[in-house]
Design a protein around this motif. Structure first.
Motif, short mmCIF file in Angstrom:
data_model
loop_
_atom_site.label_atom_id
_atom_site.label_comp_id
_atom_site.label_asym_id
_atom_site.label_seq_id
_atom_site.Cartn_x
_atom_site.Cartn_y
_atom_site.Cartn_z
N THR A 3 0.83 -1.21 0.00
CA THR A 3 0.00 0.00 0.00
C THR A 3 0.86 1.25 0.00
O THR A 3 0.61 2.20 -0.76
CB THR A 3 -0.94 0.01 1.22
OG1 THR A 3 -1.82 -1.12 1.15
CG2 THR A 3 -1.76 1.28 1.27
N LEU A 4 1.89 1.27 0.84
CA LEU A 4 2.78 2.43 0.89
C LEU A 4 3.53 2.61 -0.42
O LEU A 4 3.74 3.75 -0.88
CB LEU A 4 3.77 2.28 2.05
CG LEU A 4 3.17 2.36 3.46
CD1 LEU A 4 4.26 2.16 4.51
CD2 LEU A 4 2.46 3.69 3.68
N ILE A 7 1.11 4.14 -2.92
CA ILE A 7 0.93 5.55 -2.62
C ILE A 7 2.14 6.36 -3.07
O ILE A 7 2.01 7.43 -3.68
CB ILE A 7 0.68 5.75 -1.10
CG1 ILE A 7 -0.68 5.16 -0.72
CG2 ILE A 7 0.75 7.24 -0.73
CD1 ILE A 7 -0.94 5.15 0.77
N MET A 60 -5.24 9.17 -1.98
CA MET A 60 -4.15 8.50 -1.27
C MET A 60 -4.39 8.42 0.24
O MET A 60 -3.99 7.44 0.88
CB MET A 60 -2.83 9.21 -1.57
CG MET A 60 -2.38 9.10 -3.04
SD MET A 60 -2.21 7.38 -3.62
CE MET A 60 -3.77 7.14 -4.52
N ILE A 61 -5.04 9.40 0.82
CA ILE A 61 -5.38 9.32 2.24
C ILE A 61 -6.37 8.19 2.48
O ILE A 61 -6.23 7.41 3.42
CB ILE A 61 -5.95 10.68 2.73
CG1 ILE A 61 -4.84 11.72 2.80
CG2 ILE A 61 -6.60 10.52 4.11
CD1 ILE A 61 -5.32 13.12 3.12
N TYR A 64 -4.55 4.95 2.16
CA TYR A 64 -3.67 4.71 3.31
C TYR A 64 -4.43 4.08 4.47
O TYR A 64 -3.97 3.10 5.07
CB TYR A 64 -3.02 6.02 3.74
CG TYR A 64 -2.19 5.89 5.00
CD1 TYR A 64 -0.91 5.33 4.96
CD2 TYR A 64 -2.70 6.30 6.23
CE1 TYR A 64 -0.15 5.20 6.11
CE2 TYR A 64 -1.96 6.17 7.39
CZ TYR A 64 -0.69 5.62 7.33
OH TYR A 64 0.05 5.48 8.48
N SER A 68 -4.18 -0.52 4.16
CA SER A 68 -3.33 -1.30 5.05
C SER A 68 -4.09 -2.49 5.63
O SER A 68 -3.54 -3.59 5.79
CB SER A 68 -2.80 -0.41 6.18
OG SER A 68 -3.87 0.21 6.88
#
Length: 204
Positions: A3-4, A7, A60-61, A64, A68
């Motif tokens: 996920t990171l 992003i 993206m928020i 995030y 996850s």
């Protein structure tokens, strides 16, 4: 970590495209480029560029906070690469109806990760229908399944209404794909969802 990484790559590519019109034009979903020049990669690359910083930050928020959780869920069953495949395929599936509708429209463009983010979000809602979802400027959380109902209703209404720069069709198809993929991968999710829905437990 997947996920990171998504992003980070999306933010980097979007930032580069903000200042590079040629890059934006090469990555954006433009149906004639696919139909005439067979640039099928655009079905994926459009999900890594955004219209502006607000568009990017919102997607993206959201990814995030919910990505996850879903990354862990999917990774335990199909591995981290399986989760990545789910996200990338969601970009494609969410945009396909739009592409088919505008296949001959040289004036149409579409960009953004909203379809894939909707897939992740609605997969999460299947797992935790009573989890609170907080919207901007609203300090009180909304139960996830209530948010889902309003979100779907609004998207259907706006898609039928037409106009504007938001691809509501991609939101709808992304949401449907996220739920369908999750249930196909783990059929017990549908039963668990109904059980949890019948047992109100706001905040979990």
């Amino acid at each position: 970590m997947v996920t990171l990484a998504i992003i980070g790559i999306t933010a980097l590519v979007s930032w580069q495209a903000f200042n590079n019109p040629q890059l934006l034009a090469r990555l954006i979903l433009w149906p004639p480029a696919i139909d005439r020049h067979h640039q099928y990669e655009r079905l994926v690359t459009h999900g890594f560029i955004h219209a502006d910083w607000m568009h990017l930050l919102f997607n993206m928020i959201t990814l995030y906070f919910f990505g996850s959780v879903m990354e862990q869920f999917f990774s335990e069953r199909i591995g981290a690469l399986g989760y990545l495949a789910f996200y990338l395929s969601a970009i494609v599936v969410a945009i396909l109806p739009t592409y088919m509708r505008h296949q001959r429209d040289a004036h149409y463009r579409s960009l953004g990760a909203s379809g894939a983010v909707s897939a992740v979000l609605f997969a999460f809602i299947l797992l935790a229908p009573w989890a609170p979802i907080y919207l901007f400027l609203i300090p009180i959380g909304i139960p996830a399944f209530v948010f889902a109902l309003f979100y779907l209703g609004y998207s259907i209404w706006m898609d039928r209404r037409g106009g504007g720069n938001v691809n509501h069709s991609a939101h709808l198809w992304g949401a449907a794909y996220g739920m369908l993929f999750t249930v196909m991968m783990e059929p017990r999710v549908s039963t668990t969802f109904l059980q949890r829905l019948a047992e109100p437990s706001f905040g979990s």
